[in-house]
Write a protein that holds these residues in place. Structure first.
Motif, PDB file in Angstrom:
ATOM      1  N   ARG A 112       0.817  -1.214   0.000  1.00  0.00           N
ATOM      2  CA  ARG A 112       0.000   0.000   0.000  1.00  0.00           C
ATOM      3  C   ARG A 112       0.851   1.265   0.000  1.00  0.00           C
ATOM      4  O   ARG A 112       0.426   2.314  -0.453  1.00  0.00           O
ATOM      5  CB  ARG A 112      -0.912   0.020   1.227  1.00  0.00           C
ATOM      6  CG  ARG A 112      -2.013  -1.027   1.213  1.00  0.00           C
ATOM      7  CD  ARG A 112      -2.969  -0.783   2.365  1.00  0.00           C
ATOM      8  NE  ARG A 112      -3.971  -1.824   2.466  1.00  0.00           N
ATOM      9  CZ  ARG A 112      -3.872  -2.872   3.254  1.00  0.00           C
ATOM     10  NH1 ARG A 112      -2.798  -3.024   4.002  1.00  0.00           N
ATOM     11  NH2 ARG A 112      -4.826  -3.759   3.310  1.00  0.00           N
ATOM     12  N   SER A 113       2.044   1.189   0.549  1.00  0.00           N
ATOM     13  CA  SER A 113       2.868   2.394   0.652  1.00  0.00           C
ATOM     14  C   SER A 113       3.259   2.943  -0.706  1.00  0.00           C
ATOM     15  O   SER A 113       3.703   4.071  -0.805  1.00  0.00           O
ATOM     16  CB  SER A 113       4.132   2.085   1.458  1.00  0.00           C
ATOM     17  OG  SER A 113       4.924   1.120   0.803  1.00  0.00           O
ATOM     18  N   PHE A 114       3.106   2.158  -1.764  1.00  0.00           N
ATOM     19  CA  PHE A 114       3.458   2.630  -3.090  1.00  0.00           C
ATOM     20  C   PHE A 114       2.235   2.822  -3.967  1.00  0.00           C
ATOM     21  O   PHE A 114       2.316   2.748  -5.186  1.00  0.00           O
ATOM     22  CB  PHE A 114       4.460   1.685  -3.746  1.00  0.00           C
ATOM     23  CG  PHE A 114       5.789   1.706  -3.066  1.00  0.00           C
ATOM     24  CD1 PHE A 114       6.652   2.760  -3.252  1.00  0.00           C
ATOM     25  CD2 PHE A 114       6.147   0.704  -2.191  1.00  0.00           C
ATOM     26  CE1 PHE A 114       7.858   2.800  -2.611  1.00  0.00           C
ATOM     27  CE2 PHE A 114       7.355   0.739  -1.543  1.00  0.00           C
ATOM     28  CZ  PHE A 114       8.221   1.789  -1.748  1.00  0.00           C
ATOM     29  N   GLY A 115       1.096   3.046  -3.350  1.00  0.00           N
ATOM     30  CA  GLY A 115      -0.099   3.353  -4.109  1.00  0.00           C
ATOM     31  C   GLY A 115      -0.796   2.149  -4.690  1.00  0.00           C
ATOM     32  O   GLY A 115      -1.790   2.277  -5.387  1.00  0.00           O
ATOM     33  N   VAL A 116      -0.281   0.949  -4.451  1.00  0.00           N
ATOM     34  CA  VAL A 116      -0.863  -0.255  -5.016  1.00  0.00           C
ATOM     35  C   VAL A 116      -1.653  -0.982  -3.938  1.00  0.00           C
ATOM     36  O   VAL A 116      -1.153  -1.199  -2.836  1.00  0.00           O
ATOM     37  CB  VAL A 116       0.229  -1.178  -5.583  1.00  0.00           C
ATOM     38  CG1 VAL A 116      -0.387  -2.406  -6.215  1.00  0.00           C
ATOM     39  CG2 VAL A 116       1.071  -0.422  -6.597  1.00  0.00           C
ATOM     40  N   LEU A 212      -0.540   8.463 -12.754  1.00  0.00           N
ATOM     41  CA  LEU A 212       0.544   8.337 -11.783  1.00  0.00           C
ATOM     42  C   LEU A 212       0.557   6.945 -11.158  1.00  0.00           C
ATOM     43  O   LEU A 212       1.622   6.343 -10.949  1.00  0.00           O
ATOM     44  CB  LEU A 212       0.394   9.408 -10.706  1.00  0.00           C
ATOM     45  CG  LEU A 212       1.614   9.651  -9.788  1.00  0.00           C
ATOM     46  CD1 LEU A 212       2.862   9.922 -10.591  1.00  0.00           C
ATOM     47  CD2 LEU A 212       1.321  10.816  -8.855  1.00  0.00           C
ATOM     48  N   LEU A 213      -0.615   6.400 -10.858  1.00  0.00           N
ATOM     49  CA  LEU A 213      -0.685   5.052 -10.286  1.00  0.00           C
ATOM     50  C   LEU A 213      -0.175   4.003 -11.276  1.00  0.00           C
ATOM     51  O   LEU A 213       0.571   3.092 -10.896  1.00  0.00           O
ATOM     52  CB  LEU A 213      -2.124   4.728  -9.892  1.00  0.00           C
ATOM     53  CG  LEU A 213      -2.651   5.393  -8.617  1.00  0.00           C
ATOM     54  CD1 LEU A 213      -4.134   5.127  -8.451  1.00  0.00           C
ATOM     55  CD2 LEU A 213      -1.892   4.897  -7.400  1.00  0.00           C
ATOM     56  N   ASN A 214      -0.539   4.140 -12.538  1.00  0.00           N
ATOM     57  CA  ASN A 214      -0.057   3.188 -13.538  1.00  0.00           C
ATOM     58  C   ASN A 214       1.446   3.314 -13.752  1.00  0.00           C
ATOM     59  O   ASN A 214       2.154   2.314 -13.898  1.00  0.00           O
ATOM     60  CB  ASN A 214      -0.801   3.392 -14.863  1.00  0.00           C
ATOM     61  CG  ASN A 214      -2.182   2.760 -14.857  1.00  0.00           C
ATOM     62  OD1 ASN A 214      -2.333   1.564 -14.713  1.00  0.00           O
ATOM     63  ND2 ASN A 214      -3.206   3.579 -15.002  1.00  0.00           N
ATOM     64  N   ASP A 215       1.941   4.538 -13.745  1.00  0.00           N
ATOM     65  CA  ASP A 215       3.377   4.745 -13.873  1.00  0.00           C
ATOM     66  C   ASP A 215       4.101   4.162 -12.661  1.00  0.00           C
ATOM     67  O   ASP A 215       5.188   3.594 -12.777  1.00  0.00           O
ATOM     68  CB  ASP A 215       3.677   6.241 -14.006  1.00  0.00           C
ATOM     69  CG  ASP A 215       5.141   6.513 -14.321  1.00  0.00           C
ATOM     70  OD1 ASP A 215       5.602   6.071 -15.385  1.00  0.00           O
ATOM     71  OD2 ASP A 215       5.822   7.150 -13.488  1.00  0.00           O
ATOM     72  N   GLY A 216       3.473   4.309 -11.482  1.00  0.00           N
ATOM     73  CA  GLY A 216       4.060   3.749 -10.276  1.00  0.00           C
ATOM     74  C   GLY A 216       4.172   2.239 -10.348  1.00  0.00           C
ATOM     75  O   GLY A 216       5.138   1.652  -9.855  1.00  0.00           O
TER      76      GLY A 216
END
Length: 508
Positions: A112-116, A212-216
């Protein structure tokens, strides 16, 4: 003096880490069997640093040539990762049975810490995954999909209206926004406004956050184990980029949390909120965080995959006019039949809409278009599963824990599976060449881990193609779109330039 000591310590740690990495890679390379057909590999950057894969964003096309050169098994060494084995079963043989089991899937995400989100997208097989899968599967039942049709039609009609002026359009950003709005209405019960903002050249917070989430996710994959090391840092100490990714996740999470809170507190809910996935999951015994994670996971899994498939399907239709005319004739008959039934029952709608049943019964060629797009331009070209203990390929032992992926591009162009494989032929699906839901290519995965939302993807894409074919003649305009594959395969760099010519009799 203190700064010099700090720099010296930093470089010493970096040198030691590099030495450990190179030693590990040397051991990995030494254990790769010669029979795996591995190409020349460099120690640090693997097969992506020695010219074997000249362009990482079209790597799926180079993999076809490597598979032809090295045979049914081809091994590549990734930067900072284990070797990955790509397989192309010979003579139309099925994928090995162990590849399709639930335990061979190990999602690369889930931190979760990386937006996923901690969701079906990345949960390992086990009791928690099975519990989530059972509940999430209900979201894609026939009854649930029928409840989604209004949201799908609303987004699709909005897109068609934006195209009514005709002329040459870059449909890539519009389809990207269309898919996001479908997810917003179906999953969140919320109006993201992505399509309206994109058409008006305005900024949209939800569009920017999704990008941004997809790039992450791409960077998360590239970093591999290092991504989890960064996860140990407190939020304030992480690089600014990863803090922005977390802010993007919070935008969607906050939207879902507000809806969950309103429903669980007995607040008023109307419109798309009532039938949204978020509302359905809110009635389960899950925590708010579990509901939010699954809804955000559905966003990540279903947004770009659907929009990119729509792009390639429209490109194929535009460049194959005879097939387009056949599909349009099918669509016209379906709309005319639906309109006649509605008028007889006194329930005609404006603009006319096809129900889920009418799409399925009257438009088989449209589903064929979807699967032909997924064959010729796979949206997710590789889907690695983890080899279990005792796994074998063509009699060769595969080390436990080694990622193994079918080469979907090579399989899609295999004449043993598809007659005249380079031809766009929407009738293939009805003839059974693709297998149920693309099973021949594991288009949506296979076994218990098959994509839980594949029926929604089929439905929204067929509804989109039906309306655009009913309203417009579709022609190519400008250079052909170019593939650009990060996590998903899209025409992101080139765009999708098409000429849409309104059909007077198709306006309904």
């Amino acid at each position: 003096m203190g700064l010099l000591l700090l720099l010296a310590a930093f470089f010493a740690v970096a040198a030691a880490s590099l030495a450990v990495l190179l030693t590990y890679r040397a051991l990995v390379i030494s254990h790769i069997p010669k029979q795996w057909g591995n190409p020349i590999i460099t120690l640090l950057f693997g097969s992506f640093g020695d010219g074997t894969i000249p362009d990482i964003f079209t790597r799926h096309r180079y993999l076809v040539e490597l598979q032809r050169k090295f045979g049914a098994i081809c091994c590549l060494l990734q930067p900072l990762c284990k070797p990955v084995i790509f397989i192309h079963p010979e003579r139309g043989e099925p994928l090995p049975s162990w590849w399709s089991t639930a335990k061979t899937f190990r999602g690369p995400f889930g931190d979760r810490s990386f937006g996923v989100p901690h969701s079906l997208l990345g949960l390992p097989a086990g009791r928690e995954w099975a519990s989530h899968r059972k509940i999430v599967a209900l979201l894609f039942s026939r009854r649930s999909l029928e409840g989604c049709m209004g949201a799908i039609h609303a987004s699709t009609e909005e897109l068609a209206k934006l195209c009514e002026a005709g002329g040459v359009l870059d449909l890539y950003p519009l389809l990207h926004a269309w898919s996001l709005d479908v997810i917003g209405r179906c999953a969140f019960g919320h109006e993201f406004g992505a399509l309206a903002a994109t058409a008006g050249g305005e900024a949209c917070a939800f569009t920017a956050a999704a990008a941004l989430l997809n790039d992450g996710m791409v960077k998360h994959q590239v970093l591999g184990p290092l991504a989890h090391l960064l996860g140990w840092l407190p939020a304030w100490a992480r690089p600014r980029y990863w803090r922005r990714v977390e802010e993007a996740r919070r935008l969607y999470a906050g939207t879902a949390e507000a809806i969950v809170g309103r429903i669980r507190c007995g607040g008023e809910a109307s419109g798309p909120v009532v039938s949204s996935f978020c509302a359905t999951l809110s009635r389960a015994t899950w925590s708010v965080e579990e509901v939010v994670d699954e809804v955000v996971g559905l966003l990540l899994a279903g947004h770009e995959t659907s929009s990119n498939t729509a792009c390639w399907a429209l490109h194929l239709l535009a460049t194959s006019q005879p097939q387009q005319e056949r599909c349009r004739a099918e669509v016209d008959r379906a709309f005319e039949s639906a309109e006649a039934k509605s008028e007889a029952a006194g329930t005609s709608s404006s603009p006319p809409r096809l129900s889920l049943g009418e799409l399925e019964a009257s438009c088989p060629l449209l589903l064929g278009c979807v699967y032909e797009a997924l064959r010729l331009f796979p949206t997710v070209p590789t889907t690695p599963h983890i080899a279990p203990r005792g796994a074998q390929l063509h009699g060769l032992p595969i080390p436990e824990g080694c990622p193994v992926s079918p080469n979907k591009v090579a399989l899609g162009l295999d004449p043993n599976l598809f007659s005249h494989p380079y031809a766009f032929d929407p009738e293939r699906y009805a003839r059974g060449e693709h297998g149920p839901h693309g099973a021949a290519l594991a288009t949506f995965g296979a076994g218990p881990r098959i994509c839980v939302g594949l029926r929604l993807a089929e439905t929204e894409l067929c509804a989109l193609l039906a309306l655009l074919l009913r309203r417009f003649e579709i022609e190519p305009a400008g250079p052909a779109p170019r593939e650009w594959c990060a996590v998903t395969n899209s025409p992101r760099q080139s765009g999708l330039s098409l000429r849409l010519v309104p059909r007077e009799w198709g306006k309904g």
